[in-house]
Enzyme design. Structure first.
Site, PDB file in Angstrom:
ATOM      1  N   LEU A   9      80.556 153.969  -8.901  1.00  0.00           N
ATOM      2  CA  LEU A   9      79.638 154.006 -10.036  1.00  0.00           C
ATOM      3  C   LEU A   9      79.900 152.816 -10.960  1.00  0.00           C
ATOM      4  O   LEU A   9      80.977 152.702 -11.532  1.00  0.00           O
ATOM      5  CB  LEU A   9      79.829 155.297 -10.835  1.00  0.00           C
ATOM      6  CG  LEU A   9      79.593 156.612 -10.106  1.00  0.00           C
ATOM      7  CD1 LEU A   9      79.821 157.786 -11.039  1.00  0.00           C
ATOM      8  CD2 LEU A   9      78.179 156.654  -9.563  1.00  0.00           C
ATOM      9  N   ARG A  45      81.303 151.431 -25.135  1.00  0.00           N
ATOM     10  CA  ARG A  45      82.508 151.420 -25.966  1.00  0.00           C
ATOM     11  C   ARG A  45      83.316 150.134 -25.828  1.00  0.00           C
ATOM     12  O   ARG A  45      84.255 149.900 -26.569  1.00  0.00           O
ATOM     13  CB  ARG A  45      83.372 152.651 -25.612  1.00  0.00           C
ATOM     14  CG  ARG A  45      82.741 153.964 -26.043  1.00  0.00           C
ATOM     15  CD  ARG A  45      83.345 155.175 -25.342  1.00  0.00           C
ATOM     16  NE  ARG A  45      82.821 155.373 -23.986  1.00  0.00           N
ATOM     17  CZ  ARG A  45      83.134 156.403 -23.209  1.00  0.00           C
ATOM     18  NH1 ARG A  45      83.992 157.314 -23.627  1.00  0.00           N
ATOM     19  NH2 ARG A  45      82.622 156.516 -21.988  1.00  0.00           N
ATOM     20  N   GLY A  53      73.226 158.859 -16.640  1.00  0.00           N
ATOM     21  CA  GLY A  53      74.460 159.609 -16.429  1.00  0.00           C
ATOM     22  C   GLY A  53      74.975 159.538 -14.999  1.00  0.00           C
ATOM     23  O   GLY A  53      74.281 159.081 -14.085  1.00  0.00           O
ATOM     24  N   ASP A  97      85.509 152.244 -13.262  1.00  0.00           N
ATOM     25  CA  ASP A  97      86.402 151.827 -14.355  1.00  0.00           C
ATOM     26  C   ASP A  97      87.792 152.453 -14.240  1.00  0.00           C
ATOM     27  O   ASP A  97      88.441 152.708 -15.238  1.00  0.00           O
ATOM     28  CB  ASP A  97      85.754 152.170 -15.710  1.00  0.00           C
ATOM     29  CG  ASP A  97      85.485 153.665 -15.883  1.00  0.00           C
ATOM     30  OD1 ASP A  97      85.700 154.429 -14.921  1.00  0.00           O
ATOM     31  OD2 ASP A  97      85.057 154.058 -16.983  1.00  0.00           O
ATOM     32  N   GLY A 114      86.899 164.513 -19.384  1.00  0.00           N
ATOM     33  CA  GLY A 114      86.412 165.865 -19.124  1.00  0.00           C
ATOM     34  C   GLY A 114      87.601 166.774 -18.826  1.00  0.00           C
ATOM     35  O   GLY A 114      88.566 166.359 -18.177  1.00  0.00           O
ATOM     36  N   ALA A 131     103.694  94.284 -22.040  1.00  0.00           N
ATOM     37  CA  ALA A 131     103.325  95.266 -23.069  1.00  0.00           C
ATOM     38  C   ALA A 131     102.079  94.821 -23.810  1.00  0.00           C
ATOM     39  O   ALA A 131     101.853  93.627 -24.034  1.00  0.00           O
ATOM     40  CB  ALA A 131     104.486  95.434 -24.046  1.00  0.00           C
TER      41      ALA A 131
HETATM   42  C1  UD1 Z   1      83.545 160.423 -16.755  1.00  0.00           C
HETATM   43  C2  UD1 Z   1      83.482 161.939 -16.448  1.00  0.00           C
HETATM   44  C3  UD1 Z   1      84.688 162.622 -17.108  1.00  0.00           C
HETATM   45  C4  UD1 Z   1      85.971 161.995 -16.600  1.00  0.00           C
HETATM   46  C5  UD1 Z   1      85.976 160.481 -16.794  1.00  0.00           C
HETATM   47  C6  UD1 Z   1      87.151 159.877 -16.069  1.00  0.00           C
HETATM   48  C7  UD1 Z   1      81.119 162.485 -16.309  1.00  0.00           C
HETATM   49  C8  UD1 Z   1      79.974 163.153 -16.986  1.00  0.00           C
HETATM   50  N1  UD1 Z   1      82.275 162.485 -16.967  1.00  0.00           N
HETATM   51  O1  UD1 Z   1      83.416 160.297 -18.160  1.00  0.00           O
HETATM   52  O2  UD1 Z   1      84.680 164.002 -16.797  1.00  0.00           O
HETATM   53  O3  UD1 Z   1      87.071 162.591 -17.269  1.00  0.00           O
HETATM   54  O4  UD1 Z   1      84.783 159.878 -16.256  1.00  0.00           O
HETATM   55  O5  UD1 Z   1      87.282 158.502 -16.276  1.00  0.00           O
HETATM   56  O6  UD1 Z   1      80.987 162.019 -15.201  1.00  0.00           O
HETATM   57  N2  UD1 Z   1      77.883 155.225 -14.750  1.00  0.00           N
HETATM   58  C9  UD1 Z   1      76.771 154.963 -13.986  1.00  0.00           C
HETATM   59  N3  UD1 Z   1      75.559 155.385 -14.420  1.00  0.00           N
HETATM   60  C10 UD1 Z   1      75.397 156.083 -15.578  1.00  0.00           C
HETATM   61  C11 UD1 Z   1      76.547 156.363 -16.357  1.00  0.00           C
HETATM   62  C12 UD1 Z   1      77.776 155.933 -15.911  1.00  0.00           C
HETATM   63  O7  UD1 Z   1      76.865 154.332 -12.929  1.00  0.00           O
HETATM   64  O8  UD1 Z   1      74.259 156.423 -15.895  1.00  0.00           O
HETATM   65  C13 UD1 Z   1      79.199 154.729 -14.289  1.00  0.00           C
HETATM   66  C14 UD1 Z   1      79.888 153.822 -15.284  1.00  0.00           C
HETATM   67  O9  UD1 Z   1      79.542 152.475 -15.049  1.00  0.00           O
HETATM   68  C15 UD1 Z   1      81.367 154.096 -15.009  1.00  0.00           C
HETATM   69  C16 UD1 Z   1      81.377 155.520 -14.478  1.00  0.00           C
HETATM   70  O10 UD1 Z   1      80.054 155.836 -14.113  1.00  0.00           O
HETATM   71  O11 UD1 Z   1      81.904 153.248 -14.012  1.00  0.00           O
HETATM   72  C17 UD1 Z   1      81.872 156.518 -15.508  1.00  0.00           C
HETATM   73  O12 UD1 Z   1      81.042 156.458 -16.651  1.00  0.00           O
HETATM   74  P1  UD1 Z   1      81.620 156.647 -18.116  1.00  0.00           P
HETATM   75  O13 UD1 Z   1      80.500 156.592 -19.071  1.00  0.00           O
HETATM   76  O14 UD1 Z   1      82.780 155.777 -18.330  1.00  0.00           O
HETATM   77  O15 UD1 Z   1      82.103 158.181 -18.022  1.00  0.00           O
HETATM   78  P2  UD1 Z   1      83.195 158.865 -18.924  1.00  0.00           P
HETATM   79  O16 UD1 Z   1      82.607 159.193 -20.244  1.00  0.00           O
HETATM   80  O17 UD1 Z   1      84.445 158.098 -18.900  1.00  0.00           O
HETATM   81 CA    CA Z   2      85.057 156.154 -18.092  1.00  0.00          CA
END
Ligand code: UD1
Ligand code: CA
Length: 448
Positions: A7, A14, A78, A103, A140, A419
């Site tokens: 993902l 942030r 999401g 990430d 989470g 020089a």
């Molecule tokens: C997510 C989890 C959380 C977990 C945490 C661990 C969910 C709802 N929550 O939260 O339970 O503890 O990771 O690190 O999954 N991304 C997409 N498309 C989107 C949104 C996000 O591809 O629409 C990708 C982001 O680029 C990222 C990853 O998903 O690589 C996680 O997204 P992020 O927003 O960081 O989730 P967290 O709030 O950290």
């Molecule tokens: Ca994250």
């Protein structure tokens, strides 16, 4: 069959950055490269990456990664919505789908293998990595029933105070049985405080969900902001330095130095404070680097001394001495036993064996032979305002202080340049050349 989905479509809000989150570097390697180098070793049948926010930049960065399928998520609603985008791509796929947040850069292949093995043996619909964290902010929370099966995951922002006290967190790495996941993906809703479709909601819908707790919680640290990025950097740096200390490198003040993952060192290397090794460097035995040196994408032989100097894209031969305060720029080669002294800049030049450029010089686009002695303040004037030109100096030649060599120019071997001379024509071997206006003395005073 194993498919892996990474993902990487999120906005990374942030981070407050124009650079996509997964392209931020840690010890010289981006977050996404770290995740990919760990998944590659699992030899998946399919490897998909979900991109959306700044997709073009990420695609461009990964253009040389073989067998990577890009899937677009637009808009970014999401993590669950991101995985929904796989439905057409994996229509006929049978097997496990490993989902990783892009990430989570400290993850190891060993842990992923353990997760997959555990999942296959358990016959659950999904198994995900969990960690007990002292500071669980932003993660989470994982809730289980008396059999240890996971009932649900509640996002930090949705937790009440009691739920937030649970420090068992979701690491964002899931091994799903794809057929089970496929059947529930469409059931997810965005009925939550962020109006996002959460992948974590699949956990309560699927018949059997398990978690697999990692031994080292650091390994699943997610990067959401620059503070977490700096914490991961510190962790990687500590690991890298202790690895190289075990292999024979000494640091007088390790905390003030950084290494890159792509660099290697010989034995009996001493790294003094405030020294940084970046990119891909190969450092030989007995080098003494720093204090205050920055060495990037360079190859250093044995026994090199480099104090307070910048060396970038260069090849440095054995037993040479660089600095203090030298700047060796890309495409330069310094051969064995040479000495590049204070306030000397070398650019795109080859410096022969035992050649000395000890003080205050600029040598650019030049080829210098062996045993050349470049006097203080000698400048190769290589730029005519439009083009760069070459300077060649043969073996055993010397330039006096403040000589200017106007390129293109060839100075033979065994030449002495007096020089203060400005030389703009070629000089044959074994010549003494002086270009100097006479001082006029009158009443023992110099008339201006
Ligand atoms: C997510 C989890 C959380 C977990 C945490 C661990 C969910 C709802 N929550 O939260 O339970 O503890 O990771 O690190 O999954 N991304 C997409 N498309 C989107 C949104 C996000 O591809 O629409 C990708 C982001 O680029 C990222 C990853 O998903 O690589 C996680 O997204 P992020 O927003 O960081 O989730 P967290 O709030 O950290
Ligand atoms: Ca994250």
């Amino acid at each position: 069959m194993l498919a892996i989905a990474i993902l990487a479509a999120g906005k990374g809000t942030r981070m407050n950055s124009n650079l996509p989150k997964v392209l931020h570097p840690l010890a010289g390697k981006t977050l996404i490269e770290r995740v990919l180098s760990c998944t590659k070793r699992l030899k998946p049948n399919r490897q998909l990456i979900i991109v959306g926010h700044k997709a073009l930049e990420i695609k461009h960065f990964l253009k040389n990664s073989p067998k990577l399928e890009f899937v677009h998520q637009e808009p970014q609603n999401g993590t669950g919505h991101a995985i929904q985008q796989l439905l057409p791509k994996l229509k006929d796929f049978k097997g496990e789908l490993l989902v990783l947040n892009g990430d989570v850069p400290l993850l190891t292949e060993t842990t992923l293998k353990k997760l997959i093995d555990f999942h296959r043996k358990s016959e659950s619909s999904v198994t995900f990595l969990s960690a007990t964290l002292r500071n669980a902010d932003g993660y989470g929370r994982v809730f289980t029933d008396k059999n240890g099966h996971v009932t649900n995951i509640i996002e930090d922002c949705e937790c009440n105070e009691i739920q937030r006290k649970n420090k068992l967190t979701n690491a964002g790495i899931y091994c799903y049985n794809w057929q089970n996941l496929r059947d529930v993906l469409e059931l997810l809703s965005n009925n939550n405080s962020q109006n996002e479709i959460y992948l974590t909601d699949t956990i309560s819908i699927l018949p059997k969900a398990l978690h697999y707790e990692v031994d080292d919680p650091q390994e699943v640290s997610g990067i959401n902001n620059r503070y977490q990025l700096s914490e991961c950097e510190a962790y990687i740096q500590k690991q890298l330095k202790s690895y190289w200390m075990n292999k024979g490198v000494s640091f007088t003040d390790p905390a003030s130095c950084t290494l890159s993952e792509g660099s290697s060192f010989g034995i009996d290397v001493i790294i003094e404070p405030q020294t940084h090794i970046q990119g891909n460097c190969i450092i030989g035995n007995r080098c003494h680097l720093g204090p205050g040196s920055v060495i990037t994408n360079s190859t250093l032989g044995d026994g090199i001394l480099a104090i307070h100097s910048y060396i970038n894209g260069a090849k440095i031969g054995d037993e040479t001495s660089i600095g203090p305060f030298a700047h060796i720029r890309p495409e330069s080669t310094i051969f064995k036993g040479s000495k590049i002294g204070n306030f000397v800049e070398i650019k795109k030049s080859s410096i022969g064996k035992n050649t000395k450029i000890n003080h205050l010089s600029y040598v650019g686009d030049s080829t210098l032979g062996n045993n050349v002695n470049i006097g203080a303040g000698t400048i190769t004037a290589n730029f005519d305002g439009k083009n760069k030109h070459k300077t060649i100096i043969g073996d055993n030649s010397k330039t006096g202080a403040n000589s200017v060599l106007v390129a293109p120019i060839t100075i033979g071997s065994h030449v002495t340049v007096g020089a203060g001379s400005t030389i703009s024509k070629d000089i044959p071997d074994k010549t003494l050349v002086v270009e100097r206006s006479k001082a006029i003395l009158r009443n023992k005073r110099i008339i201006k």
